[in-house]
Write a protein that holds these residues in place. Sequence first.
Motif, PDB file in Angstrom:
ATOM      1  N   CYS A  15      45.840  73.156  -6.451  1.00 30.09           N
ATOM      2  CA  CYS A  15      44.321  73.336  -5.949  1.00 30.09           C
ATOM      3  C   CYS A  15      44.137  72.493  -5.200  1.00 30.09           C
ATOM      4  O   CYS A  15      43.178  72.852  -4.117  1.00 30.09           O
ATOM      5  CB  CYS A  15      43.492  72.995  -7.450  1.00 30.09           C
ATOM      6  SG  CYS A  15      43.715  74.119  -8.676  1.00 30.09           S
ATOM      7  N   LYS A  16      44.421  71.254  -4.859  1.00 31.33           N
ATOM      8  CA  LYS A  16      44.054  70.186  -3.788  1.00 31.33           C
ATOM      9  C   LYS A  16      44.254  70.838  -2.467  1.00 31.33           C
ATOM     10  O   LYS A  16      43.641  70.503  -1.462  1.00 31.33           O
ATOM     11  CB  LYS A  16      44.835  69.234  -4.074  1.00 31.33           C
ATOM     12  CG  LYS A  16      44.134  68.093  -5.021  1.00 31.33           C
ATOM     13  CD  LYS A  16      44.600  66.584  -5.250  1.00 31.33           C
ATOM     14  CE  LYS A  16      43.974  65.798  -6.195  1.00 31.33           C
ATOM     15  NZ  LYS A  16      44.476  64.655  -6.310  1.00 31.33           N
ATOM     16  N   GLU A  49      26.365  81.049 -16.729  1.00 32.30           N
ATOM     17  CA  GLU A  49      27.506  81.732 -15.851  1.00 32.30           C
ATOM     18  C   GLU A  49      27.189  81.113 -14.566  1.00 32.30           C
ATOM     19  O   GLU A  49      28.236  80.740 -13.760  1.00 32.30           O
ATOM     20  CB  GLU A  49      27.530  82.918 -15.858  1.00 32.30           C
ATOM     21  CG  GLU A  49      28.863  83.733 -15.440  1.00 32.30           C
ATOM     22  CD  GLU A  49      28.736  85.320 -15.889  1.00 32.30           C
ATOM     23  OE1 GLU A  49      29.509  86.071 -14.821  1.00 32.30           O
ATOM     24  OE2 GLU A  49      28.603  85.690 -16.850  1.00 32.30           O
ATOM     25  N   ASP A  50      26.162  81.115 -13.988  1.00 29.02           N
ATOM     26  CA  ASP A  50      26.065  80.467 -12.820  1.00 29.02           C
ATOM     27  C   ASP A  50      26.251  79.011 -12.510  1.00 29.02           C
ATOM     28  O   ASP A  50      26.790  78.617 -11.621  1.00 29.02           O
ATOM     29  CB  ASP A  50      24.609  80.676 -12.080  1.00 29.02           C
ATOM     30  CG  ASP A  50      24.133  82.332 -11.722  1.00 29.02           C
ATOM     31  OD1 ASP A  50      24.889  82.845 -11.516  1.00 29.02           O
ATOM     32  OD2 ASP A  50      23.030  82.485 -11.815  1.00 29.02           O
ATOM     33  N   ILE A  51      25.723  78.201 -13.478  1.00 30.84           N
ATOM     34  CA  ILE A  51      26.132  76.962 -13.666  1.00 30.84           C
ATOM     35  C   ILE A  51      27.473  76.561 -13.618  1.00 30.84           C
ATOM     36  O   ILE A  51      28.097  75.856 -12.950  1.00 30.84           O
ATOM     37  CB  ILE A  51      25.443  76.284 -14.548  1.00 30.84           C
ATOM     38  CG1 ILE A  51      23.687  76.224 -14.378  1.00 30.84           C
ATOM     39  CG2 ILE A  51      25.640  74.926 -15.049  1.00 30.84           C
ATOM     40  CD1 ILE A  51      22.865  75.954 -15.594  1.00 30.84           C
ATOM     41  N   MET A  52      28.054  77.670 -14.601  1.00 27.43           N
ATOM     42  CA  MET A  52      29.658  77.119 -14.653  1.00 27.43           C
ATOM     43  C   MET A  52      30.079  77.581 -13.158  1.00 27.43           C
ATOM     44  O   MET A  52      31.234  77.005 -12.827  1.00 27.43           O
ATOM     45  CB  MET A  52      30.042  78.258 -15.826  1.00 27.43           C
ATOM     46  CG  MET A  52      31.685  78.223 -15.971  1.00 27.43           C
ATOM     47  SD  MET A  52      32.099  79.613 -16.823  1.00 27.43           S
ATOM     48  CE  MET A  52      31.780  80.977 -15.940  1.00 27.43           C
ATOM     49  N   GLN A  53      29.981  78.618 -12.551  1.00 29.07           N
ATOM     50  CA  GLN A  53      30.599  78.888 -11.367  1.00 29.07           C
ATOM     51  C   GLN A  53      30.157  77.793 -10.226  1.00 29.07           C
ATOM     52  O   GLN A  53      31.355  77.530  -9.504  1.00 29.07           O
ATOM     53  CB  GLN A  53      30.037  80.435 -10.752  1.00 29.07           C
ATOM     54  CG  GLN A  53      30.170  81.724 -11.641  1.00 29.07           C
ATOM     55  CD  GLN A  53      31.594  82.087 -11.508  1.00 29.07           C
ATOM     56  OE1 GLN A  53      32.354  81.857 -10.547  1.00 29.07           O
ATOM     57  NE2 GLN A  53      32.064  82.753 -12.579  1.00 29.07           N
ATOM     58  N   GLU A  54      28.980  77.388 -10.096  1.00 24.74           N
ATOM     59  CA  GLU A  54      28.655  76.227  -9.088  1.00 24.74           C
ATOM     60  C   GLU A  54      29.567  75.151  -9.766  1.00 24.74           C
ATOM     61  O   GLU A  54      30.109  74.424  -8.630  1.00 24.74           O
ATOM     62  CB  GLU A  54      27.308  75.968  -9.360  1.00 24.74           C
ATOM     63  CG  GLU A  54      26.358  77.144  -8.782  1.00 24.74           C
ATOM     64  CD  GLU A  54      24.736  76.846  -9.056  1.00 24.74           C
ATOM     65  OE1 GLU A  54      24.447  75.798  -9.412  1.00 24.74           O
ATOM     66  OE2 GLU A  54      24.098  77.917  -9.096  1.00 24.74           O
ATOM     67  N   SER A  55      29.790  74.858 -10.888  1.00 27.17           N
ATOM     68  CA  SER A  55      30.451  73.629 -11.453  1.00 27.17           C
ATOM     69  C   SER A  55      31.952  73.790 -10.860  1.00 27.17           C
ATOM     70  O   SER A  55      32.415  72.851 -10.677  1.00 27.17           O
ATOM     71  CB  SER A  55      30.216  73.526 -12.888  1.00 27.17           C
ATOM     72  OG  SER A  55      29.032  73.076 -13.163  1.00 27.17           O
ATOM     73  N   PHE A  60      36.345  72.087  -7.479  1.00 32.57           N
ATOM     74  CA  PHE A  60      37.254  72.385  -6.575  1.00 32.57           C
ATOM     75  C   PHE A  60      37.227  71.762  -4.972  1.00 32.57           C
ATOM     76  O   PHE A  60      38.179  71.158  -4.425  1.00 32.57           O
ATOM     77  CB  PHE A  60      37.612  73.761  -6.516  1.00 32.57           C
ATOM     78  CG  PHE A  60      38.320  74.574  -7.554  1.00 32.57           C
ATOM     79  CD1 PHE A  60      39.266  74.031  -8.269  1.00 32.57           C
ATOM     80  CD2 PHE A  60      37.742  75.617  -7.921  1.00 32.57           C
ATOM     81  CE1 PHE A  60      39.845  74.501  -9.405  1.00 32.57           C
ATOM     82  CE2 PHE A  60      38.399  76.214  -9.126  1.00 32.57           C
ATOM     83  CZ  PHE A  60      39.391  75.588  -9.767  1.00 32.57           C
ATOM     84  N   THR A  61      35.907  71.389  -4.841  1.00 35.59           N
ATOM     85  CA  THR A  61      35.718  70.955  -3.442  1.00 35.59           C
ATOM     86  C   THR A  61      35.706  69.468  -3.298  1.00 35.59           C
ATOM     87  O   THR A  61      36.281  68.772  -2.539  1.00 35.59           O
ATOM     88  CB  THR A  61      34.386  71.456  -2.753  1.00 35.59           C
ATOM     89  OG1 THR A  61      33.232  71.145  -3.808  1.00 35.59           O
ATOM     90  CG2 THR A  61      34.175  72.810  -2.371  1.00 35.59           C
TER      91      THR A  61
END
Length: 183
Positions: A15-16, A49-55, A60-61
Motif C-alpha cells: 500500500c505504501k 459510509e462517507d466517514i469510513m471512506q474518508e478515513s 492510505f495517504t
Amino acid sequence: MTTTNQNIEQLLLHCKTGNQRAQLEVYNRYNKAMYNTAIRIVKDSFKAEDIMQESFLTAFTKLNTLKDINVFGAWLKRIVVNNSIAYYNKTSKQNEVPLDTVLYKVENNNGIEENHLNNEKVKQIIHVMTTLKPNYSLGLSLHLIEGYDYEEICEIMDISYANCRTLISRAKESLRQKLVQTA
C-alpha cells in the motif's frame, strides 16, 4: 503468493508503494468494522459510509507516518473515531471541541467484539441505545462498545471526570429503564 493470502504487514508495505490491489484488500478486511464504529457514533448510514471512506483515504495517504505497522487496525479505528466525533460535534450543540488538538487511544482488547454484534440481545441493546438522548448514546457507545475509559471519554466529549461518571451512570439507568419497557 497472491495479495489475498498475504498478511497485513506485507499488504501495508504494498500500500505504501501505491498498489491499488493491496489497498482494496486492506479495505475489504477492515471496512465492516470501521463502518460499524462510525455508525454507532453518527447514527446515519450514509454519513457513516462517507466517514469510513474518508478515513481509509486518510490512512492510505498518511501510511508513511505510521511507525509500527502492527498497530494499523487501532490506528485506522482512531482515525474513524476522530472523524465520526468531528461530524457528531459539528451537527450537535456541543460544537466547542477542537478535535484536532485531542489525542485518542484505541485499544483492541476492550469493548464489544465484532462477532458478538450478531447476538440478538446485543442488537436489541444497541437499538435501544439509539433512542437515548444523543449525549447518553454517545457516552455509552464510547464506553461500552468502543471500550474507552472515563478519562478518554472526558477528553473526547470535553467534559469533567465527575460529569462523565454522572453521564454514563444516568445513561445506563435510562438504558435499563427502556430495556425493561421493551421486554
